[in-house]
Design a protein around this motif. Structure first.
Motif, PDB file in Angstrom:
ATOM      1  N   GLU A 218       0.835  -1.213   0.000  1.00 28.11           N
ATOM      2  CA  GLU A 218       0.000   0.000   0.000  1.00 28.11           C
ATOM      3  C   GLU A 218       0.861   1.251   0.000  1.00 28.11           C
ATOM      4  OE1 GLU A 218      -2.423  -0.584   3.390  1.00 28.11           O
ATOM      5  OE2 GLU A 218      -3.643  -2.168   2.469  1.00 28.11           O
ATOM      6  N   ASP A 221       2.293   1.672  -3.403  1.00 29.88           N
ATOM      7  CA  ASP A 221       1.263   2.109  -4.337  1.00 29.88           C
ATOM      8  C   ASP A 221       1.042   3.609  -4.250  1.00 29.88           C
ATOM      9  OD1 ASP A 221      -2.235   1.931  -4.685  1.00 29.88           O
ATOM     10  OD2 ASP A 221      -0.810   1.518  -6.277  1.00 29.88           O
ATOM     11  N   GLN A 222       0.982   4.113  -3.027  1.00 30.90           N
ATOM     12  CA  GLN A 222       0.753   5.548  -2.833  1.00 30.90           C
ATOM     13  C   GLN A 222       1.986   6.357  -3.227  1.00 30.90           C
ATOM     14  OE1 GLN A 222      -0.570   6.206   1.169  1.00 30.90           O
ATOM     15  NE2 GLN A 222      -2.302   4.808   0.988  1.00 30.90           N
ATOM     16  N   SER A 237      -7.836  -2.091  -6.696  1.00 25.89           N
ATOM     17  CA  SER A 237      -6.958  -2.037  -5.542  1.00 25.89           C
ATOM     18  C   SER A 237      -5.576  -2.509  -5.945  1.00 25.89           C
ATOM     19  CB  SER A 237      -7.497  -2.919  -4.416  1.00 25.89           C
ATOM     20  OG  SER A 237      -7.316  -4.275  -4.744  1.00 25.89           O
TER      21      SER A 237
END
Length: 567
Positions: A218, A221-222, A237
């Motif tokens: 995560e 990804d950000q 997602s």
């Protein structure tokens, strides 16, 4: 003088107290808010597996629970006796939601097929610290070819973090203190019963690994904002694009970075530093430096040679009181019973030949890895009549040739996908199945992350759903819940997998023998091996079945199982 001494003592005591308070304060600040893993992960559902039946149930549940994430936390434990590592005693696997299977290999009579298939399933990542190294041990001890391992330290480095061990990453990312006491780590993992501390320790290691993996994904990804799948252009997602982050590091052994020294300089322990080894990329499978084939002899009761085989396999007949050792060098076991069949023709002579311990492509003898010419994703669904004595399709390759062969296998899989109407999952963009997955991802973003989405992005995602569901006039929480809970075809039935569809196609169109032949032809054409065993044949199974047919050991029913009417 006495007064001076008193003040000196008082000063020393005060200084010591100040230092003590300072250290205590530092420790307090460093550990403030941190909790023990056992306190935070009380929701874990831990299953200790000691039977094949329970193994099948736990494996099935793990497969069900990791359908969306396609990853499992993974670790292994073993006993070290007098400095010698014993076979892996425990394999730990954990799903993202806390279902943990502790598989006690030391208490199972053999490696269960269901567990072996799961560990060798390349569509599911096995994540942890040094997972590829543990895979080498499993390969050495149980001939398990662990696939799709991923060392979470690679993702930590991509996020700019210091890639320490599991305890370090757990402390920095989860704010959790793992119990890494040597008393637990070095405890008896082969004991009749595992203690509660052992069970908790083993489960925590696997589960913490998958939780850290999720956080790192995560963050990555950000940070990279690659298409912004959850908040960006298509609503997916990060789990929908797992391969884009992980495939590069799958099955690559993690190399610790050292302080750069000049060649010939001294390390801290006094050893002379040597130039780095090449290649730096490790390999997941056990690269055997010791001979794999020791070419023992297995004889019929009258002394006729039946085949060359591993000494352990020959000894099995002795342990079962089905044979006797008649010679130590070369190691020879003579059966006490008449075998079902004897060596006939080139098929029989193939198994009598001495097997060489070298790469069949380049001839390297330094190290070698087993290569399944017909991949397991197809062979595992063949009838038993085709899987008996399948060593013909297991050859040895060096690490470089093995890696190259696996890469070239992708072209063959793509060819079969087109021929059989069996698309590979990663190439299913644009079909209804992929559209369904995308809608579920959009619905999850709106249902669970709506408060984080910009107004413009939220409206865009709502329009995507309304266009896909024209009968729906407004977006409600109830509607989003239904979309998220929608069961897709590939989630419902394993029958939709690529391997199953290919096997079904050849069963109905020419028979499974032809599928075998295609893979063998592909291996010969793509790798051009120069050191294949003598009498190795593309039509080996057909020739073997024909011998059995002439002996009356194959029936018409057997032929129906492989999709042919005659040989």
């Amino acid at each position: 003088m006495q007064v001076s001494t008193r003040y000196s003592d008082l000063y020393a005591a005060s200084a010591a107290l100040a230092v003590g308070c300072t250290v205590s304060y530092i420790i307090y600040k460093l550990t403030k808010g941190r909790r023990n893993a056992a306190d935070l992960f009380g929701y874990l559902n831990i299953k200790v597996v000691t039977t094949e039946e329970s193994c099948d149930q736990v494996v099935q549940e793990l497969r069900r629970r990791c359908q969306n994430h396609r990853a499992l936390g993974f670790d292994c434990e073993w006993v070290t006796d007098n400095g010698q590592r014993q076979p892996v005693a425990l394999v730990q696997l954990s799903s993202f939601d806390g279902y943990c299977g502790l598989f006690r290999l030391s208490h199972l009579k053999a490696m269960p097929t269901s567990l072996k298939d799961l560990l060798e399933d390349e569509t599911i990542y096995k994540v942890g610290v040094a997972a590829a190294d543990d895979g080498n041990y499993l390969n050495h001890d149980y001939s398990v070819v662990l696939k799709s391992t991923l060392d979470i330290r690679y993702l930590a480095e991509l996020n700019g973090l210091e890639a320490g061990g599991l305890a370090t990453l757990s402390s920095s990312l989860l704010n959790i203190v793992l119990d890494k006491s040597w008393r637990i780590r070095c405890s008896d993992w082969e004991a009749d019963e595992l203690s509660e501390n052992q069970v908790q320790y083993a489960a925590m290691d696997a589960h913490v690994a998958i939780r850290i993996f999720a956080i790192l994904l995560e963050q990555l990804d950000q940070k990279q904002k690659m298409s912004s799948w959850l908040f960006g252009t298509n609503g997916d997602s990060v789990w929908s694009h797992l391969d884009e982050y992980c495939l590069k590091y799958a099955d690559v052994q993690y190399k610790m970075k050292h302080v750069k020294l000049k060649d010939g300089a001294k390390e801290k322990d006094g050893r002379t530093r040597e130039p780095p080894s090449v290649p730096s990329k490790g390999y997941k499978l056990a690269m055997r430096a010791k001979p794999l084939y020791n070419n023992g002899y297995l004889e019929a009761p009258d002394g006729e040679l039946l085949c060359r085989c591993d000494n352990k396999k020959a000894l099995w007949f002795v342990y079962k009181e089905l044979g006797d050792v008649v010679n130590e060098d070369p190691f020879t076991v003579r059966l006490r019973f008449e075998p079902a069949g004897r060596a006939v023709g080139d098929v029989g002579r193939y198994y009598q030949l001495e097997k060489e311990n070298k790469c069949v492509v380049c001839g390297s003898t330094n190290s070698y890895i087993r290569k399944n010419v017909v991949p397991r994703e197809y062979r595992k669904m063949f009838p038993e009549i085709m899987k008996e004595h399948a060593s013909h399709d297991v050859v040895l390759l060096c690490a470089e040739c093995h890696q190259l062969s696996n890469m070239r296998d992708h072209a063959m899989r793509a060819r079969l996908a087109d021929m059989c109407g069996a698309p590979l999952e990663k190439y299913q963009r644009g079909n209804n199945e992929f559209a369904g997955k995308k809608m579920k991802a959009v619905a999850r973003a709106l249902l669970y992350q709506s408060h984080k989405l910009p107004d413009a992005r939220r409206k865009e995602l709502e329009q995507v759903l309304l266009q896909h569901f024209p009968d729906q006039h407004e977006i409600t929480e109830e509607f989003l819940g239904k979309v998220v809970q929608t069961k897709l075809a590939l989630e419902d039935s394993e029958q939709e997998s690529h391997g199953v569809k290919v096997v079904e196609y050849f069963f109905k169109n020419g028979g499974l023998l032809r599928l075998e032949e295609l893979w063998r032809e592909h291996f010969l054409n793509s790798m051009e091996p120069r050191h294949m065993p003598a009498l190795w044949s593309v039509k080996h199974n057909q020739e073997k079945l024909l011998v059995k047919w002439n002996d009356g050991r194959v029936t018409q029913e057997h032929l129906k199982l492989i999709g042919v009417t005659r040989l």
